[in-house]
Write a protein that holds these residues in place. Structure first.
Motif, PDB file in Angstrom:
ATOM      1  N   UNK A 161       0.850  -1.191   0.000  1.00 57.80           N
ATOM      2  CA  UNK A 161       0.000   0.000   0.000  1.00 57.80           C
ATOM      3  C   UNK A 161       0.884   1.237   0.000  1.00 57.80           C
ATOM      4  N   UNK A 162       0.671   2.147  -0.934  1.00 60.81           N
ATOM      5  CA  UNK A 162       1.480   3.366  -0.929  1.00 60.81           C
ATOM      6  C   UNK A 162       1.103   4.276   0.244  1.00 60.81           C
ATOM      7  N   UNK A 163       2.045   5.107   0.619  1.00 58.47           N
ATOM      8  CA  UNK A 163       1.799   6.072   1.695  1.00 58.47           C
ATOM      9  C   UNK A 163       0.896   7.164   1.127  1.00 58.47           C
ATOM     10  N   UNK A 164      -0.222   7.398   1.778  1.00 61.24           N
ATOM     11  CA  UNK A 164      -1.185   8.392   1.304  1.00 61.24           C
ATOM     12  C   UNK A 164      -0.973   9.762   1.921  1.00 61.24           C
ATOM     13  N   UNK A 165      -1.551  10.756   1.298  1.00 63.74           N
ATOM     14  CA  UNK A 165      -1.404  12.132   1.752  1.00 63.74           C
ATOM     15  C   UNK A 165      -2.047  12.340   3.130  1.00 63.74           C
ATOM     16  N   UNK A 166      -3.150  11.668   3.399  1.00 65.83           N
ATOM     17  CA  UNK A 166      -3.811  11.850   4.691  1.00 65.83           C
ATOM     18  C   UNK A 166      -2.959  11.335   5.839  1.00 65.83           C
ATOM     19  N   UNK A 167      -2.329  10.185   5.652  1.00 66.38           N
ATOM     20  CA  UNK A 167      -1.497   9.626   6.712  1.00 66.38           C
ATOM     21  C   UNK A 167      -0.238  10.485   6.885  1.00 66.38           C
ATOM     22  N   UNK A 168       0.282  11.032   5.795  1.00 66.51           N
ATOM     23  CA  UNK A 168       1.422  11.938   5.897  1.00 66.51           C
ATOM     24  C   UNK A 168       1.048  13.211   6.643  1.00 66.51           C
ATOM     25  N   UNK A 169      -0.128  13.737   6.335  1.00 68.93           N
ATOM     26  CA  UNK A 169      -0.568  14.967   6.995  1.00 68.93           C
ATOM     27  C   UNK A 169      -0.767  14.740   8.498  1.00 68.93           C
ATOM     28  N   UNK A 170      -1.398  13.612   8.857  1.00 65.65           N
ATOM     29  CA  UNK A 170      -1.575  13.300  10.281  1.00 65.65           C
ATOM     30  C   UNK A 170      -0.225  13.150  10.974  1.00 65.65           C
ATOM     31  N   UNK A 171       0.717  12.496  10.316  1.00 67.77           N
ATOM     32  CA  UNK A 171       2.044  12.325  10.882  1.00 67.77           C
ATOM     33  C   UNK A 171       2.773  13.648  11.029  1.00 67.77           C
ATOM     34  N   UNK A 172       2.638  14.526  10.047  1.00 70.09           N
ATOM     35  CA  UNK A 172       3.277  15.844  10.101  1.00 70.09           C
ATOM     36  C   UNK A 172       2.719  16.659  11.264  1.00 70.09           C
ATOM     37  N   UNK A 173       1.396  16.606  11.450  1.00 72.80           N
ATOM     38  CA  UNK A 173       0.777  17.327  12.564  1.00 72.80           C
ATOM     39  C   UNK A 173       1.235  16.762  13.908  1.00 72.80           C
ATOM     40  N   UNK A 174       1.331  15.442  13.995  1.00 77.79           N
ATOM     41  CA  UNK A 174       1.776  14.820  15.241  1.00 77.79           C
ATOM     42  C   UNK A 174       3.230  15.175  15.522  1.00 77.79           C
ATOM     43  N   UNK A 175       4.060  15.195  14.482  1.00 79.04           N
ATOM     44  CA  UNK A 175       5.458  15.571  14.656  1.00 79.04           C
ATOM     45  C   UNK A 175       5.563  16.993  15.205  1.00 79.04           C
ATOM     46  N   UNK A 176       4.747  17.895  14.672  1.00 79.03           N
ATOM     47  CA  UNK A 176       4.794  19.275  15.148  1.00 79.03           C
ATOM     48  C   UNK A 176       4.244  19.403  16.575  1.00 79.03           C
ATOM     49  N   UNK A 177       3.270  18.590  16.920  1.00 81.28           N
ATOM     50  CA  UNK A 177       2.788  18.568  18.312  1.00 81.28           C
ATOM     51  C   UNK A 177       3.898  18.094  19.252  1.00 81.28           C
ATOM     52  N   UNK A 178       4.623  17.050  18.838  1.00 76.50           N
ATOM     53  CA  UNK A 178       5.723  16.547  19.657  1.00 76.50           C
ATOM     54  C   UNK A 178       6.830  17.597  19.797  1.00 76.50           C
ATOM     55  N   UNK A 179       7.116  18.317  18.718  1.00 80.28           N
ATOM     56  CA  UNK A 179       8.134  19.385  18.768  1.00 80.28           C
ATOM     57  C   UNK A 179       7.700  20.494  19.718  1.00 80.28           C
ATOM     58  N   UNK A 180       6.436  20.871  19.638  1.00 79.81           N
ATOM     59  CA  UNK A 180       5.924  21.917  20.517  1.00 79.81           C
ATOM     60  C   UNK A 180       6.003  21.471  21.981  1.00 79.81           C
ATOM     61  N   UNK A 181       5.640  20.223  22.253  1.00 79.58           N
ATOM     62  CA  UNK A 181       5.721  19.695  23.611  1.00 79.58           C
ATOM     63  C   UNK A 181       7.153  19.684  24.115  1.00 79.58           C
TER      64      UNK A 181
END
Length: 72
Positions: free
Chosen positions: A45-65
């Protein structure tokens, strides 16, 4: 050209189960996708844009924390 800042890279490395010898853009994309819920065992299964977007948002939440924790 910088794709990830040092903090983002540090967090992705900490959250990754195993690190390759050489970190590549492909590794970074997969690491962000895993944060977004990408399941590696479904490798066809290819990596989809939605899963990338969720991951990007989570990464930024972790950075902010991380930054907030360092300030206190």
């Amino acid at each position: 050209m910088e794709i990830l800042n040092p903090l983002e890279l540090k967090i992705l490395k900490a959250k990754s189960p195993k690190l390759p010898k050489v970190l590549t853009v492909s590794w970074a994309i997969e690491a962000v996708a895993r944060l977004g819920g990408y399941l590696e065992h479904r490798s066809k299964t290819p990596i989809g844009i939605q899963v990338l977007w969720r991951g990007w948002l989570k990464l930024h939440d972790l950075c902010e924390g991380w930054q907030l924790a360092k300030e206190t």
